[in-house]
Design a protein around this motif. Structure first.
Motif, PDB file in Angstrom:
ATOM      1  N   LEU A  57      -5.266  16.543  38.378  1.00  0.00           N
ATOM      2  CA  LEU A  57      -4.191  16.337  39.360  1.00  0.00           C
ATOM      3  C   LEU A  57      -3.223  17.510  39.406  1.00  0.00           C
ATOM      4  O   LEU A  57      -2.234  17.463  40.157  1.00  0.00           O
ATOM      5  CB  LEU A  57      -3.434  15.051  39.026  1.00  0.00           C
ATOM      6  CG  LEU A  57      -4.247  13.754  39.141  1.00  0.00           C
ATOM      7  CD1 LEU A  57      -3.409  12.558  38.686  1.00  0.00           C
ATOM      8  CD2 LEU A  57      -4.714  13.536  40.582  1.00  0.00           C
ATOM      9  N   GLY A  58      -3.457  18.559  38.595  1.00  0.00           N
ATOM     10  CA  GLY A  58      -2.649  19.763  38.659  1.00  0.00           C
ATOM     11  C   GLY A  58      -1.464  19.795  37.720  1.00  0.00           C
ATOM     12  O   GLY A  58      -0.588  20.652  37.866  1.00  0.00           O
ATOM     13  N   PHE A  59      -1.420  18.938  36.725  1.00  0.00           N
ATOM     14  CA  PHE A  59      -0.319  18.917  35.763  1.00  0.00           C
ATOM     15  C   PHE A  59      -0.670  19.786  34.551  1.00  0.00           C
ATOM     16  O   PHE A  59      -1.838  20.002  34.225  1.00  0.00           O
ATOM     17  CB  PHE A  59      -0.050  17.488  35.286  1.00  0.00           C
ATOM     18  CG  PHE A  59       0.604  16.613  36.340  1.00  0.00           C
ATOM     19  CD1 PHE A  59       1.992  16.467  36.365  1.00  0.00           C
ATOM     20  CD2 PHE A  59      -0.161  15.962  37.285  1.00  0.00           C
ATOM     21  CE1 PHE A  59       2.576  15.656  37.322  1.00  0.00           C
ATOM     22  CE2 PHE A  59       0.427  15.158  38.239  1.00  0.00           C
ATOM     23  CZ  PHE A  59       1.804  15.005  38.261  1.00  0.00           C
ATOM     24  N   THR A  60       0.385  20.290  33.906  1.00  0.00           N
ATOM     25  CA  THR A  60       0.210  20.961  32.624  1.00  0.00           C
ATOM     26  C   THR A  60       0.113  19.864  31.548  1.00  0.00           C
ATOM     27  O   THR A  60       1.010  19.007  31.448  1.00  0.00           O
ATOM     28  CB  THR A  60       1.398  21.877  32.297  1.00  0.00           C
ATOM     29  OG1 THR A  60       1.509  22.868  33.338  1.00  0.00           O
ATOM     30  CG2 THR A  60       1.203  22.553  30.932  1.00  0.00           C
ATOM     31  N   CYS A  61      -0.936  19.925  30.755  1.00  0.00           N
ATOM     32  CA  CYS A  61      -1.198  18.811  29.830  1.00  0.00           C
ATOM     33  C   CYS A  61      -1.256  19.289  28.381  1.00  0.00           C
ATOM     34  O   CYS A  61      -1.767  20.376  28.086  1.00  0.00           O
ATOM     35  CB  CYS A  61      -2.522  18.123  30.174  1.00  0.00           C
ATOM     36  SG  CYS A  61      -2.504  17.349  31.818  1.00  0.00           S
ATOM     37  N   TYR A  62      -0.711  18.459  27.492  1.00  0.00           N
ATOM     38  CA  TYR A  62      -0.762  18.687  26.044  1.00  0.00           C
ATOM     39  C   TYR A  62      -1.513  17.512  25.403  1.00  0.00           C
ATOM     40  O   TYR A  62      -1.089  16.355  25.528  1.00  0.00           O
ATOM     41  CB  TYR A  62       0.648  18.777  25.459  1.00  0.00           C
ATOM     42  CG  TYR A  62       1.363  20.065  25.813  1.00  0.00           C
ATOM     43  CD1 TYR A  62       1.357  21.143  24.935  1.00  0.00           C
ATOM     44  CD2 TYR A  62       2.030  20.185  27.032  1.00  0.00           C
ATOM     45  CE1 TYR A  62       2.014  22.321  25.265  1.00  0.00           C
ATOM     46  CE2 TYR A  62       2.696  21.350  27.376  1.00  0.00           C
ATOM     47  CZ  TYR A  62       2.677  22.424  26.487  1.00  0.00           C
ATOM     48  OH  TYR A  62       3.322  23.593  26.810  1.00  0.00           O
ATOM     49  N   LEU A  63      -2.618  17.834  24.758  1.00  0.00           N
ATOM     50  CA  LEU A  63      -3.430  16.799  24.114  1.00  0.00           C
ATOM     51  C   LEU A  63      -2.845  16.442  22.745  1.00  0.00           C
ATOM     52  O   LEU A  63      -2.660  17.334  21.902  1.00  0.00           O
ATOM     53  CB  LEU A  63      -4.873  17.285  23.938  1.00  0.00           C
ATOM     54  CG  LEU A  63      -5.812  16.363  23.140  1.00  0.00           C
ATOM     55  CD1 LEU A  63      -6.007  15.011  23.851  1.00  0.00           C
ATOM     56  CD2 LEU A  63      -7.165  17.038  22.919  1.00  0.00           C
ATOM     57  N   LEU A  64      -2.509  15.173  22.567  1.00  0.00           N
ATOM     58  CA  LEU A  64      -2.043  14.702  21.263  1.00  0.00           C
ATOM     59  C   LEU A  64      -3.269  14.456  20.388  1.00  0.00           C
ATOM     60  O   LEU A  64      -3.986  13.476  20.551  1.00  0.00           O
ATOM     61  CB  LEU A  64      -1.231  13.414  21.408  1.00  0.00           C
ATOM     62  CG  LEU A  64      -0.728  12.813  20.088  1.00  0.00           C
ATOM     63  CD1 LEU A  64       0.142  13.793  19.323  1.00  0.00           C
ATOM     64  CD2 LEU A  64       0.043  11.521  20.354  1.00  0.00           C
ATOM     65  N   GLU A  65      -3.514  15.371  19.470  1.00  0.00           N
ATOM     66  CA  GLU A  65      -4.694  15.288  18.626  1.00  0.00           C
ATOM     67  C   GLU A  65      -4.406  14.496  17.346  1.00  0.00           C
ATOM     68  O   GLU A  65      -3.261  14.429  16.886  1.00  0.00           O
ATOM     69  CB  GLU A  65      -5.182  16.696  18.261  1.00  0.00           C
ATOM     70  CG  GLU A  65      -5.620  17.522  19.469  1.00  0.00           C
ATOM     71  CD  GLU A  65      -6.119  18.895  19.059  1.00  0.00           C
ATOM     72  OE1 GLU A  65      -6.012  19.221  17.853  1.00  0.00           O
ATOM     73  OE2 GLU A  65      -6.604  19.636  19.923  1.00  0.00           O
ATOM     74  N   SER A  66      -5.450  13.915  16.823  1.00  0.00           N
ATOM     75  CA  SER A  66      -5.359  13.254  15.518  1.00  0.00           C
ATOM     76  C   SER A  66      -5.858  14.235  14.480  1.00  0.00           C
ATOM     77  O   SER A  66      -7.001  14.703  14.548  1.00  0.00           O
ATOM     78  CB  SER A  66      -6.210  11.985  15.484  1.00  0.00           C
ATOM     79  OG  SER A  66      -5.668  11.018  16.358  1.00  0.00           O
ATOM     80  N   GLY A  67      -5.013  14.558  13.512  1.00  0.00           N
ATOM     81  CA  GLY A  67      -5.371  15.510  12.480  1.00  0.00           C
ATOM     82  C   GLY A  67      -6.335  14.919  11.463  1.00  0.00           C
ATOM     83  O   GLY A  67      -6.714  13.745  11.523  1.00  0.00           O
ATOM     84  N   GLU A  68      -6.707  15.766  10.530  1.00  0.00           N
ATOM     85  CA  GLU A  68      -7.692  15.350   9.529  1.00  0.00           C
ATOM     86  C   GLU A  68      -7.168  14.201   8.654  1.00  0.00           C
ATOM     87  O   GLU A  68      -7.931  13.342   8.240  1.00  0.00           O
ATOM     88  CB  GLU A  68      -8.073  16.561   8.653  1.00  0.00           C
ATOM     89  CG  GLU A  68      -8.836  17.631   9.421  1.00  0.00           C
ATOM     90  CD  GLU A  68      -9.316  18.760   8.522  1.00  0.00           C
ATOM     91  OE1 GLU A  68      -9.088  18.658   7.287  1.00  0.00           O
ATOM     92  OE2 GLU A  68      -9.925  19.708   9.030  1.00  0.00           O
ATOM     93  N   ARG A  69      -5.853  14.187   8.383  1.00  0.00           N
ATOM     94  CA  ARG A  69      -5.300  13.107   7.574  1.00  0.00           C
ATOM     95  C   ARG A  69      -5.465  11.770   8.283  1.00  0.00           C
ATOM     96  O   ARG A  69      -5.827  10.760   7.650  1.00  0.00           O
ATOM     97  CB  ARG A  69      -3.826  13.375   7.276  1.00  0.00           C
ATOM     98  CG  ARG A  69      -3.172  12.295   6.416  1.00  0.00           C
ATOM     99  CD  ARG A  69      -1.736  12.646   6.134  1.00  0.00           C
ATOM    100  NE  ARG A  69      -1.637  13.852   5.342  1.00  0.00           N
ATOM    101  CZ  ARG A  69      -1.701  13.893   4.010  1.00  0.00           C
ATOM    102  NH1 ARG A  69      -1.892  12.775   3.332  1.00  0.00           N
ATOM    103  NH2 ARG A  69      -1.586  15.026   3.359  1.00  0.00           N
ATOM    104  N   ALA A  70      -5.207  11.738   9.597  1.00  0.00           N
ATOM    105  CA  ALA A  70      -5.357  10.496  10.347  1.00  0.00           C
ATOM    106  C   ALA A  70      -6.809  10.039  10.369  1.00  0.00           C
ATOM    107  O   ALA A  70      -7.108   8.847  10.249  1.00  0.00           O
ATOM    108  CB  ALA A  70      -4.843  10.677  11.782  1.00  0.00           C
ATOM    109  N   LEU A  71      -7.736  10.998  10.524  1.00  0.00           N
ATOM    110  CA  LEU A  71      -9.164  10.653  10.523  1.00  0.00           C
ATOM    111  C   LEU A  71      -9.592  10.100   9.160  1.00  0.00           C
ATOM    112  O   LEU A  71     -10.320   9.102   9.076  1.00  0.00           O
ATOM    113  CB  LEU A  71     -10.004  11.887  10.877  1.00  0.00           C
ATOM    114  CG  LEU A  71      -9.863  12.425  12.306  1.00  0.00           C
ATOM    115  CD1 LEU A  71     -10.695  13.691  12.472  1.00  0.00           C
ATOM    116  CD2 LEU A  71     -10.290  11.391  13.316  1.00  0.00           C
ATOM    117  N   LEU A  72      -9.129  10.766   8.087  1.00  0.00           N
ATOM    118  CA  LEU A  72      -9.496  10.320   6.743  1.00  0.00           C
ATOM    119  C   LEU A  72      -8.932   8.923   6.460  1.00  0.00           C
ATOM    120  O   LEU A  72      -9.613   8.073   5.867  1.00  0.00           O
ATOM    121  CB  LEU A  72      -8.994  11.321   5.702  1.00  0.00           C
ATOM    122  CG  LEU A  72      -9.345  11.011   4.237  1.00  0.00           C
ATOM    123  CD1 LEU A  72     -10.857  10.919   4.063  1.00  0.00           C
ATOM    124  CD2 LEU A  72      -8.759  12.067   3.315  1.00  0.00           C
TER     125      LEU A  72
END
Length: 638
Positions: free
Chosen positions: A157-172
């Protein structure tokens, strides 16, 4: 496929997850790529391949969690992930819209403290993500923060986007939580398998329903009675089987009943129904039932086997003949004892009926249909007691039976073992008996296998076990183990009210046995029977009556019938005068009574009182002189 499958919504998470799985050595975890509908398809395939726990996050987690038949663990945003994103957004001057599910919506209020304008748009399961983003744009937002789905659509849609990632601690953290959940699932599955195996192996049919009267569990015996398979019955409403009989409607209505004769189709059953009620609300029922024919056949076979071996209790409390309050009290206590499985010690003189009470306790208990095994410890040679009680393995000694032999404890399994004259058990065997009683398990002589036992122990003795403990002839710890519940049977001399009733019962028995027509006893005979001192208790009285019945040729038993041919131990009588003549050795004359003779009972009481007074009222000295124990002395004095 692994037991735990992580569905990653974006490629970087997939790479991070695979690296953690490899580094941490998780053998039962794997990761696949899939976002939203693609993630749902990947999760479905994983479950079909045997996955027991799934892991995902954001919108993909919400979609999987909504339909998954297995537990789903959510990858949550860690504080570190949130701090990294806030740091990255500090340089952004435009209005920021945080768009996503509830798990990423917290923490961004901190941006307002840095002068940032924040718009929050929380997503629900059925929301249109594109529509939510456009609404944020209408409110002035040019920057979108969210998960993989939000960022993908926002960029389109043409927006600037920032992906909130899950770090390794959250995955573990998510993988560790999934491991704990997997362990719980496996335990639950193991218990369910055991429960299913248990219910299928019992003779009783079991039928369980929920609050809507839907069948949630049914075992094989129940299916045989209904004539249907488990697949045909599980998940079906109980109302579908109303044609099988009125019992179905009673279960539906939550009517409780126990051990009642019912009918399912053409089969008569013994059934019990237990409605489940929680907080006053009906939550279903559990019904247990058996085919009446099978119950009767099985019980008959069990009884026949026990009768063949002689392991049956023939007497009950109804067969005890009494009139005295002392025996009435004994029976009342014994009936209470019957309701428990604790060990019982029955005390009393020889011939008072200790085994009669032991059998009655067994027949009054829940073990009434199980074996009653009686062992007289005094009648067994010391060399054989151990093998008789505990059994022996093949080859344990020369002449042992092939395959070994069960001991009395094994033969009494689920029932009652009665050890008569327990005081005669050799001291060297008392330790082994204590272990068997304490651990509920036995090892045969020469064997190496532990055999678990479910046996109720009843012991009897005519000796003072506490005195034997003091003398070092009986183990104190064994006495406390077998004396959890105790019962004292009074001697016949302590309950003269029972003598006439017992005499008449024995008279009827032996008249029938010997084809005699004797109507009763002369008054003088009854008087003598009631005043006689019985050293052999009921057994002695029984022998006297049997002998008198054999000798008597008159309509009534007289004193002569009782005394004719007996040794001088018994008094002699002259039927012409009905006078009782006592030898000087068997009578006591007291000055306080003038020239009158005392009855044996009065003479005994007078003598005991005299010894007690002359010993300075010392219980120990009196017991030593009389040769009786403390409890007997107190009863006599009372």
């Amino acid at each position: 496929m692994s037991e735990i499958v992580l569905v990653a919504p974006y490629k970087k998470m997939l790479a991070d997850a695979n690296r953690i799985i490899e580094e941490m050595g998780f053998k039962n975890v794997s990761a696949v790529l899939g976002d939203l509908s693609d993630g749902l398809i990947a999760a479905s395939r994983a479950v079909d391949d045997g996955a027991k726990v799934l892991i995902s996050r954001g919108g993909t987690y919400s979609m999987i969690h909504y339909v998954s038949p297995v537990p789903v663990v959510e990858i949550r945003i860690s504080a570190i992930d949130m701090a990294d994103m806030i740091k990255e957004l500090q340089s952004v001057s435009d209005v920021i819209a945080v768009v996503g599910y509830a798990n990423i919506m917290s923490g961004y209020e901190l941006l307002s403290q840095f002068g940032k304008k924040i718009i929050k748009a929380e997503l629900c399961d059925k929301d249109d993500v594109a529509k939510k983003i456009r609404e944020c744009g209408q409110k002035g937002a040019h920057v979108i923060v969210g998960d993989a789905v939000t960022c993908r659509i926002g960029q389109e849609l043409g927006f600037t986007c920032y992906l909130l990632e899950s770090g390794e601690r959250a995955l573990l953290n998510a993988i560790n939580e999934a491991q704990r959940m997997l362990a719980a699932v496996n335990r639950e599955q193991e218990l369910a398998d055991k429960y299913r195996t248990l219910t299928d192996s019992v003779h009783d049919g079991v039928l369980a329903t929920d609050e809507h009267n839907i069948i949630v569990a049914v075992n094989r015996p129940a299916c045989r009675i209904f004539g249907l398979s488990q697949l045909e019955m599980l998940g079906k409403p109980l109302s579908a089987y109303r044609t099988y009989g009125a019992i179905i409607e009673q279960i539906e209505k939550g009517i409780a009943f126990s051990d009642e004769i019912k009918q399912i189709g053409v089969t008569k059953i013994v059934a019990s129904n237990s409605p489940i009620v929680q907080s006053g609300a009906f939550r279903g029922s559990i019904t247990v039932f058996q085919d009446v024919t099978e119950v009767q056949t099985r019980e008959k076979n069990i009884r026949l086997k026990m009768i063949d071996k002689g392991f049956v209790a023939k007497y009950s409390f109804n067969t005890i003949v009494y009139k005295s309050k002392k025996i009435a009290d004994c029976i009342a206590i014994a009936k209470k004892i019957s309701n428990y499985n604790s060990a019982v010690l029955i005390e009393g003189q020889s011939g008072v009926g200790k085994e009669l009470f032991a059998q009655s306790i067994h027949n009054e208990s829940q073990r009434r249909y199980a074996p009653f095994v009686a062992v007289n410890c005094a009648a067994l040679p010391p060399a054989l007691i151990e093998s008789v009680l505990f059994g022996y393995a093949e080859g344990a000694f020369t002449g042992s039976s092939k395959g070994g032999k069960e001991g009395m404890f094994e033969l009494a399994h689920t029932g009652t073992l009665f050890l008569d004259e327990i005081g005669e058990l050799p001291l060297e065997l008392q330790g082994r008996l204590l272990r068997v009683v304490q651990e509920h398990e036995v090892m045969r002589i020469g064997g190496d296998a532990i055999i678990p036992l479910d046996v109720r122990l009843i012991c009897a003795t005519n000796r003072n076990l506490h005195g034997l403990v003091r003398e070092g002839k009986f183990r104190r710890d064994l006495l406390y183990r077998i004396n959890t519940l105790s019962l004292y049977i009074p001697s016949l001399n302590e309950r003269p009210d029972d003598i006439e009733l017992l005499s008449k019962r024995f008279l009827a028995r032996y008249c029938s046995q010997y084809a005699k027509d004797i109507q009763g006893f002369t008054p003088e005979t009854i008087t003598w029977l009631q005043e006689h001192k019985y050293e052999g208790n009921v057994r002695e009285l029984q022998s006297l009556i049997e002998r008198a019945v054999i000798i008597c040729d008159n309509p009534q038993i007289t004193l002569r019938d009782l005394s004719l041919g007996l040794s001088e131990t018994y008094d002699s009588y002259d039927d012409d005068t009905d006078d009782v003549s006592k030898s000087s050795g068997d009578s006591i004359s007291m000055e306080s009574h003038g020239s009158s003779f005392l009855s044996l009972k009065d003479a005994e009481q007078a003598y005991i009182q005299q010894v007690y007074e002359q010993s300075g009222k010392s219980v120990a000295k009196t017991c030593a002189v009389l040769g009786i124990n403390r409890s007997t002395l107190w009863r006599k004095l009372k």
